[in-house]
Motif scaffolding. Structure first.
Motif: not given
Length: 395
Positions: A52, A233-234, A237-238, A241, A254-256, A259
């Motif tokens: 990632s 996961w959206d 992630w929010q 962050q 990372t956002r990755r 995933d």
């Protein structure tokens, strides 16, 4: 093992060691498909960090995965990283760096044997069964040799086990004590059984917190494995962050990563989500070990009283009781955990410093620090929420 040839190699990619050999050292107990004791040192977790881009170029965490071959077998390995800063470690050495640089030294780069961004205790010297002593010795000597040969100031082995700390001292490394707050499951039948072990005042306080937390206008869902959907996961992630920006200035992952986690780590993850109108407004991410639940990340898009405690602490305890797990490790720091049944627990690290004078100063500091940590744990435990007779047993 006397007389057998030991070959040490540092790799920039964990795939160059391979999953079979890595996990044979990191989690031999999972060979037949059982859950690993430590989810963080598994091949799949460390590779997720690497794939990632959470570690590697531009992150300050540069993999140097160390493998020791004995008699042609990968007998031991270690998650080793060259570091150009001290972020994401949770065993703080910033003062050491400042002091050394003020004296004209160069503290970075250094070597870190650790799981990045993960203040969870586990084995750092990963050995196949039967190679414990020879494997640890080879990895420790190899890591020190890499640091010395590359003129690195130091080697740090963070959140190792107590047994590793003791063995490390015997081979010349300096040990350091720190403390976290852990919740211990005393074979509670349910959460009410845990509450029965607390003083009346603390019991009432926690019941009130849980009642108020669940009155946010929605429902709380606990998801793992295939119950976790890609769109979750959206929101995670929010939340991540927002919390990361407030605590560290920028998120480490990372956002990755999320995933990749969805593809390879879902069975190791417990998501606790506060949902309203089928949309998460807050969440906590936990990693599942064989005997321990590890609280890792929390965040929210709305503030509601006590919701943080409910999602991060009480629901984690519910899960641990239901699954028969021995403990919950709720991450670094946080004296507010004490009132909620999480007791101060000693954690361990090992250190090698190349400069003899600096090493002597650090050694003296660590002796004084250990005394202070032991006193803090004793005092804090006495202020725990448990009934007096139970507190006396814990002390």
């Amino acid at each position: 093992m006397d007389g057998q040839t030991v070959t040490l190699t540092a790799y920039e990619k964990i795939s160059d060691i391979g999953q079979a050999d890595w996990d044979a050292c990191a989690c031999p107990e999972a060979e037949e498909g059982a859950r690993p004791v430590d989810p963080f040192t598994t091949y799949r977790f460390l590779k997720a960090l690497e794939d990632s881009g959470s570690v590697g170029t531009g992150t300050g965490w540069h993999p140097q995965y160390l493998a020791a071959e004995i008699a042609g077998t990968v007998a031991a390995c270690a998650p080793l990283y060259a570091k150009t800063h001290s972020q994401g470690e949770y065993i703080f050495d910033h003062n050491w760096a400042h002091a050394y640089e003020r004296a004209g030294g160069r503290y970075y780069p250094k070597l870190q044997m650790a799981v990045p961004f993960t203040p969870a205790t586990g084995r750092r010297f990963l050995t196949r069964p039967g190679f414990e002593e020879a494997g640890m010795s080879a990895l420790a000597q190899g890591a020190v040799e890499i640091a010395a040969r590359n003129k690195m100031s130091s080697l740090h082995v963070t959140f190792c086990t107590e047994a590793e700390a003791q063995s490390g001292e015997e081979i010349g490394l300096m040990s350091r004590a720190s403390q976290q707050y852990h919740w211990l499951n005393d074979d509670y039948a349910d959460f009410d059984a845990f509450l029965a072990s607390l003083s009346s005042r603390k019991r009432k306080s926690i019941r009130r917190e849980r009642r108020d937390a669940n009155d946010f206008g929605g429902e709380i869902r606990m998801l793992t494995g295939d119950q976790i959907e890609a769109h979750h996961w959206d929101y995670v992630w929010q939340f991540y962050q927002d919390t990361g920006a407030r605590k560290w200035g920028m998120p480490y992952l990372t956002r990755r990563f999320f995933d990749v986690a969805h593809d390879t780590l879902r069975d190791d993850i417990l998501l606790v989500l506060a949902m309203r109108d089928d949309r998460p407004i807050a969440g906590a991410l936990n990693m599942i070990g064989r005997d321990t639940l590890y609280g890792r990340y929390w965040g929210c898009s709305e503030h509601h009283p006590f919701l943080h405690f409910e999602l991060c602490y009480y629901r984690a305890m519910d899960f641990a009781i239901e699954q028969g797990m021995a403990r919950v490790e709720a991450g670094a720091q946080g004296e507010h955990k004490l009132a909620r049944g999480y007791l101060p627990t000693e954690t361990h690290s090992l250190h090698w410093v190349g400069d003899p004078g600096f090493a002597e100063a650090i050694g003296n500091y660590l002796i004084a620090e250990r005394d202070s940590i032991e006193q803090d744990i004793e005092v804090l435990t006495s202020y725990g929420p448990f009934k007096r007779e139970i507190r006396e047993e814990q002390e």
